[in-house]
Write a protein that holds these residues in place. Structure first.
Motif, PDB file in Angstrom:
ATOM      1  N   GLU A 186       0.925  -1.040   0.025  1.00  0.00           N
ATOM      2  CA  GLU A 186      -0.170  -0.182   0.122  1.00  0.00           C
ATOM      3  C   GLU A 186       0.922   1.207   0.016  1.00  0.00           C
ATOM      4  O   GLU A 186       1.858   1.349   0.983  1.00  0.00           O
ATOM      5  CB  GLU A 186      -0.901   0.012   1.241  1.00  0.00           C
ATOM      6  N   LEU A 187       0.622   2.023  -1.038  1.00  0.00           N
ATOM      7  CA  LEU A 187       1.558   3.360  -1.040  1.00  0.00           C
ATOM      8  C   LEU A 187       0.519   4.383  -0.927  1.00  0.00           C
ATOM      9  O   LEU A 187      -0.210   4.530  -1.423  1.00  0.00           O
ATOM     10  CB  LEU A 187       2.111   3.528  -2.574  1.00  0.00           C
ATOM     11  N   TYR A 188       1.117   5.324   0.212  1.00  0.00           N
ATOM     12  CA  TYR A 188       0.277   6.433   0.306  1.00  0.00           C
ATOM     13  C   TYR A 188       1.145   7.656   0.466  1.00  0.00           C
ATOM     14  O   TYR A 188       2.089   7.753   1.114  1.00  0.00           O
ATOM     15  CB  TYR A 188      -0.341   6.267   1.725  1.00  0.00           C
ATOM     16  N   ALA A 189       0.555   8.911  -0.414  1.00  0.00           N
ATOM     17  CA  ALA A 189       1.002   9.821  -0.124  1.00  0.00           C
ATOM     18  C   ALA A 189      -0.116  11.023   0.039  1.00  0.00           C
ATOM     19  O   ALA A 189      -1.231  10.838  -0.598  1.00  0.00           O
ATOM     20  CB  ALA A 189       1.926  10.600  -1.644  1.00  0.00           C
ATOM     21  N   ASP A 190       0.158  12.224   0.771  1.00  0.00           N
ATOM     22  CA  ASP A 190      -0.789  12.979   1.184  1.00  0.00           C
ATOM     23  C   ASP A 190      -1.605  13.656  -0.019  1.00  0.00           C
ATOM     24  O   ASP A 190      -2.684  13.703  -0.160  1.00  0.00           O
ATOM     25  CB  ASP A 190      -0.366  14.243   2.050  1.00  0.00           C
ATOM     26  N   SER A 191      -0.776  14.064  -1.191  1.00  0.00           N
ATOM     27  CA  SER A 191      -1.471  14.959  -2.370  1.00  0.00           C
ATOM     28  C   SER A 191      -2.075  13.737  -3.268  1.00  0.00           C
ATOM     29  O   SER A 191      -2.989  14.286  -4.318  1.00  0.00           O
ATOM     30  CB  SER A 191      -0.402  15.743  -2.926  1.00  0.00           C
ATOM     31  N   GLN A 192      -1.747  12.577  -3.346  1.00  0.00           N
ATOM     32  CA  GLN A 192      -2.093  11.601  -4.454  1.00  0.00           C
ATOM     33  C   GLN A 192      -3.070  10.523  -3.749  1.00  0.00           C
ATOM     34  O   GLN A 192      -3.681  10.019  -4.683  1.00  0.00           O
ATOM     35  CB  GLN A 192      -0.937  10.940  -5.098  1.00  0.00           C
ATOM     36  N   GLY A 193      -3.231  10.112  -2.529  1.00  0.00           N
ATOM     37  CA  GLY A 193      -3.975   9.199  -2.019  1.00  0.00           C
ATOM     38  C   GLY A 193      -3.484   7.974  -1.917  1.00  0.00           C
ATOM     39  O   GLY A 193      -2.107   7.911  -1.859  1.00  0.00           O
ATOM     40  N   VAL A 194      -4.097   6.876  -2.214  1.00  0.00           N
ATOM     41  CA  VAL A 194      -3.541   5.479  -1.800  1.00  0.00           C
ATOM     42  C   VAL A 194      -3.696   4.607  -2.997  1.00  0.00           C
ATOM     43  O   VAL A 194      -4.405   4.794  -3.765  1.00  0.00           O
ATOM     44  CB  VAL A 194      -4.669   4.623  -0.636  1.00  0.00           C
ATOM     45  N   ILE A 195      -2.762   3.979  -3.211  1.00  0.00           N
ATOM     46  CA  ILE A 195      -2.309   2.877  -4.135  1.00  0.00           C
ATOM     47  C   ILE A 195      -2.152   1.573  -3.682  1.00  0.00           C
ATOM     48  O   ILE A 195      -1.349   1.476  -2.749  1.00  0.00           O
ATOM     49  CB  ILE A 195      -1.148   3.127  -5.214  1.00  0.00           C
ATOM     50  N   ARG A 196      -3.094   0.548  -3.980  1.00  0.00           N
ATOM     51  CA  ARG A 196      -3.038  -0.753  -3.342  1.00  0.00           C
ATOM     52  C   ARG A 196      -2.673  -1.947  -4.367  1.00  0.00           C
ATOM     53  O   ARG A 196      -3.354  -1.723  -5.223  1.00  0.00           O
ATOM     54  CB  ARG A 196      -4.176  -0.995  -2.443  1.00  0.00           C
ATOM     55  N   ILE A 197      -1.779  -2.602  -3.951  1.00  0.00           N
ATOM     56  CA  ILE A 197      -1.212  -3.549  -5.148  1.00  0.00           C
ATOM     57  C   ILE A 197      -0.555  -4.939  -4.569  1.00  0.00           C
ATOM     58  O   ILE A 197      -0.280  -4.982  -3.519  1.00  0.00           O
ATOM     59  CB  ILE A 197       0.171  -2.933  -5.961  1.00  0.00           C
ATOM     60  N   CYS A 198      -1.134  -5.893  -5.220  1.00  0.00           N
ATOM     61  CA  CYS A 198      -0.773  -7.242  -4.905  1.00  0.00           C
ATOM     62  C   CYS A 198      -0.322  -8.176  -6.035  1.00  0.00           C
ATOM     63  O   CYS A 198      -0.191  -7.610  -6.753  1.00  0.00           O
ATOM     64  CB  CYS A 198      -2.133  -7.997  -4.388  1.00  0.00           C
ATOM     65  N   GLU A 199       0.421  -9.035  -5.518  1.00  0.00           N
ATOM     66  CA  GLU A 199       1.382  -9.889  -6.401  1.00  0.00           C
ATOM     67  C   GLU A 199       0.278 -10.786  -7.109  1.00  0.00           C
ATOM     68  O   GLU A 199      -0.449 -11.538  -6.363  1.00  0.00           O
ATOM     69  CB  GLU A 199       2.413 -10.688  -5.612  1.00  0.00           C
ATOM     70  N   GLY A 200       0.371 -11.173  -8.113  1.00  0.00           N
ATOM     71  CA  GLY A 200      -0.449 -12.059  -8.874  1.00  0.00           C
ATOM     72  C   GLY A 200      -1.154 -11.722 -10.012  1.00  0.00           C
ATOM     73  O   GLY A 200      -0.885 -10.608 -10.617  1.00  0.00           O
ATOM     74  N   PHE A 201      -2.274 -12.570 -10.601  1.00  0.00           N
ATOM     75  CA  PHE A 201      -3.054 -12.085 -11.696  1.00  0.00           C
ATOM     76  C   PHE A 201      -4.248 -11.779 -11.507  1.00  0.00           C
ATOM     77  O   PHE A 201      -4.959 -11.076 -12.333  1.00  0.00           O
ATOM     78  CB  PHE A 201      -3.018 -13.473 -12.575  1.00  0.00           C
TER      79      PHE A 201
END
Length: 163
Positions: A23-38
């Motif tokens: 989970e990547l979070y930056a104040d100005s950009q919000g949250v990005i959630r990524i998982c390994e797989g297809f």
């Protein structure tokens, strides 16, 4: 390591695999959630809510357990979407601190992480059209200030009379 993960690694059951998530979070950009797989994964996080992690080609290099002052987690995201690239580039351009949370789930139990999440701060981000390379760090004891509490006139008003 949790008992569930120990059993998975020791016996390698056919239908139960660890699922690594970021989970990547930056104040100005919000949250990005990524998982390994297809396949995208909907899983519960420590706050009790269920969130969706987007499937991605992801490689994670976990830090070694050592007594060094700084431990780094390195990961690479291949074939990133324009959204991820745009958000990361926007956070870098804005000078935001990018917070990284690494979680491991098991395919058979997605209600909560199999281990406590590891929270870090991105210290190096390199992005281009094909991939994103991120180095995240935690426990940077070498660069910590001591004493941790700084006594300033805001905290200790009597200090303003000493010069």
């Amino acid at each position: 390591m949790s008992i569930v993960l120990q059993k998975i690694y020791a016996s390698a059951p056919a239908g139960d695999l660890p699922i690594h998530t970021l989970e990547l979070y930056a104040d100005s950009q919000g949250v990005i959630r990524i998982c390994e797989g297809f396949d995208d994964v909907t899983a519960g996080i420590e706050t009790g809510e269920f969130v969706t992690f987007t499937a991605s080609g992801m490689g994670v290099s976990l830090p070694a357990r050592s007594v060094k002052g700084r431990q780094d987690l390195q990961f690479q995201l291949d074939n990133v979407t324009g959204e991820v690239l745009t958000k990361l580039q926007g956070a870098i351009d804005a000078g935001d601190t990018i917070k990284v949370i690494y979680r491991v789930f098991t395919a058979s139990y997605l209600d909560e992480p199999a281990e406590p999440p590891v929270e870090m701060t991105a210290v190096d981000v390199k992005a281009n059209a094909q991939r994103v390379n991120v180095v995240a760090s935690f426990h940077d004891l070498v660069n910590k200030a001591w004493p941790r509490d700084r006594y300033t006139p805001n905290i200790a008003p009597g200090l303003k009379y000493f010069s």
